[in-house]
Motif scaffolding. Structure first.
Motif: not given
Length: 389
Positions: A56-80
Motif C-alpha cells: 500500500t502506498i502512503f503519503r509519508i509527509a515529513s519522512l521525506t526530510k531524511p531522504i532530502t538530507a541524504a540527497a544533499a550529502m551525495t552532492l557534498v561527496e561529489d564535491g559540488r
C-alpha cells in the motif's frame, strides 16, 4: 526474508488500533538484520475500502526530510557543494536576508542577517526560516499564512522560483545558526539540490536514491497504474470523528509544480525500510553500490543541536536532538528513546526509525493525520515495541 518469531506483537498492536478506531488501517515493518516482520491490518477507509497490504502506498509527509538530507550529502561527496558553503551562490534570493529585530518584533522591524545561510544551516534546521514552538510570532504567522496550506495541498504550491521569491520577501525569525526551526529548511534544501545538480529534485532523487535502493514506489505523485494501491487520507474533526481530507485521484495524480523536499513524497514501508537499511549499513545499497560514505551517514545521524536549542522546541523534538533531516535520541528519558536512535514522524500519520544499537529499522504508515507535533499513542507504542528487540 526470514520472519521474526516470538512475542513481538506487531500485528496485535495494529489490530487494537483498528479495533479502537484510532486508524482504519495500518502497515508496520520491523527489521533486525536479515529478519523482518510485516503486518498489514484493516483497510484504506473506515467504510471498508481496499484491505491494507504490504505494498500500500502512503503519503509519508515529513519522512521525506531524511531522504532530502541524504540527497544533499551525495552532492557534498561529489564535491559540488560543501557543508560550510554559503547557499547564496545557488539561491540568490537569499543573498541578503533580513531578520526581525527580535523574534517578537513586527515583520517590518528588521536587521540584516549577521552571516550568510550555509548548507549546514539548512541540514540542521538552523537557517533562520521555519517554525519555533510559538506559532504566534509575527514572522512565523506570516510564513504560515503564506506556506502552511501547501503542506496538505501540495498542488497549490507554485514552482520553485516563485516559491523562493515569496520566501525571500518574509524576514527570518532568527539569525542563521541561532535557533532550531522546523520544516522550512528542507523545502529550501530541495530547491538548492535541484539548482546545484542542474536537474529537478524528483529526477535527482530518482537517479541517486530511489533507483539504487530499489525504491520503485517512492515519488512525488502516484501514476494511474499504481493508484489502486493508494488510499484516501483523513484528519479528525472537533468531535474526534475521522474526516476525509484527500482522495487517491486528487492532487497526487500528477507531478507537482513544486516537489517538496520537506514533505512531498509517497512511499511504501519496504521502500522506506530500504533507505533506513542503507543508513544502518554505512551508506551502502543492497547491491553493494555506495550511496554515501560512513562519515556522511555519521553526520546525518548525530546530534547537532545545543541543549538550549533542544529545550526551546520540546514541542517538536520531545527533548531529543537533531541530525540532518531527522531527530537523534540523546537520552533515554522515555521507554522509546535510545541514545543514537535516528527517527522522525510525518504529519500524515507516519513514522520511521533506525536504531544502530539493535541493527534495526522500524516503519509504521497510517492514513490519519497527527493533528499536532505530539505523537499519537499508536506511534509511541510502536516505538516501544521496536525497542524491545
Amino acid at each position: 526474508m526470514n520472519t521474526m518469531t516470538g512475542e513481538d506483537g506487531l500485528a496485535e498492536l495494529l489490530a487494537r488500533a483498528v479495533d479502537n478506531s484510532a486508524v482504519p488501517g495500518a502497515v508496520g515493518l520491523i527489521a533486525q538484520g536479515p529478519k523482518t516482520e510485516v503486518a498489514a491490518v484493516g483497510s484504506t477507509s473506515p467504510e471498508g475500502g481496499r484491505p491494507m497490504a504490504r505494498d500500500t502506498i502512503f503519503r509519508i509527509a515529513s519522512l521525506t526530510k531524511p531522504i532530502t538530507a541524504a540527497a544533499a550529502m551525495t552532492l557534498v561527496e561529489d564535491g559540488r557543494i560543501a557543508l560550510d558553503d554559503a547557499v547564496r551562490e545557488w539561491l540568490p534570493e537569499l543573498a541578503a536576508p533580513s531578520v526581525v529585530r527580535t523574534p517578537h518584533s513586527p515583520v517590518d522591524d528588521v536587521v540584516p542577517a549577521r552571516r550568510p545561510i550555509t548548507l549546514d544551516d539548512l541540514l540542521t534546521f538552523r537557517s533562520g526560516y521555519g517554525y519555533p514552538a510559538d506559532f504566534s510570532l509575527p514572522a512565523v504567522a506570516l510564513f504560515a499564512e503564506r506556506f502552511q496550506r501547501f503542506v496538505l495541498e501540495p498542488r497549490l504550491a507554485p514552482g520553485p522560483d516563485e516559491w523562493m521569491a515569496s520566501l525571500a520577501s518574509i524576514p527570518m525569525v532568527n539569525h542563521p545558526g541561532e535557533a532550531w526551526l522546523y520544516h522550512a529548511s528542507s523545502d529550501i534544501l530541495g530547491v538548492l539540490i535541484a539548482r546545484v545538480a542542474g536537474r529537478p529534485l524528483d529526477v535527482f532523487l530518482a537517479e541517486r536514491v530511489f533507483e539504487p535502493l530499489g525504491m520503485a514506489d517512492t515519488g512525488f505523485w502516484v501514476p494511474e497504474e499504481k493508484r489502486h494501491r493508494f488510499g484516501p487520507s483523513y484528519g479528525r474533526g472537533q468531535d474526534g470523528a475521522l474526516e476525509l481530507h484527500d482522495v487517491p485521484d486528487g492532487q497526487w495524480s500528477a507531478p507537482p509544480a513544486f516537489p517538496s523536499g520537506a514533505g512531498g513524497l509517497v512511499s511504501t514501508v519496504d521502500d522506506w525500510a530500504a533507505f533506513g537499511r542503507m543508513l544502518l549499513d554505512g551508506g551502502t545499497a543492497p547491491d553493494g553500490r555506495r550511496l554515501l560514505s560512513p562519515a556522511s551517514v555519521a553526520l546525518m545521524t548525530s546530534d547537532h543541536t545545543t541543549a538550549a536549542q533542544r529545550d526551546a522546541v520540546r514541542l517538536f523534538l520531545l527533548g531529543q536532538g537533531w541530525g540532518f533531516g531527522g531527530a537523534v535520541d540523546v537520552n533515554a528519558d522515555e521507554p522509546a528513546h535510545r541514545p543514537g536512535r535516528y527517527w522522525w514522524t510525518g504529519g500524515s500519520g507516519t513514522t520511521a526509525q533506525i536504531d544502530p544499537s539493535s541493527d534495526s529499522v522500524a516503519v509504521l504508515f497510517t492514513q490519519v493525520e497527527m493533528g499536532s507535533p505530539a505523537p499519537p499513542p499508536l506511534m509511541t507504542a510502536f516505538w516501544e515495541l521496536a525497542g524491545r528487540l
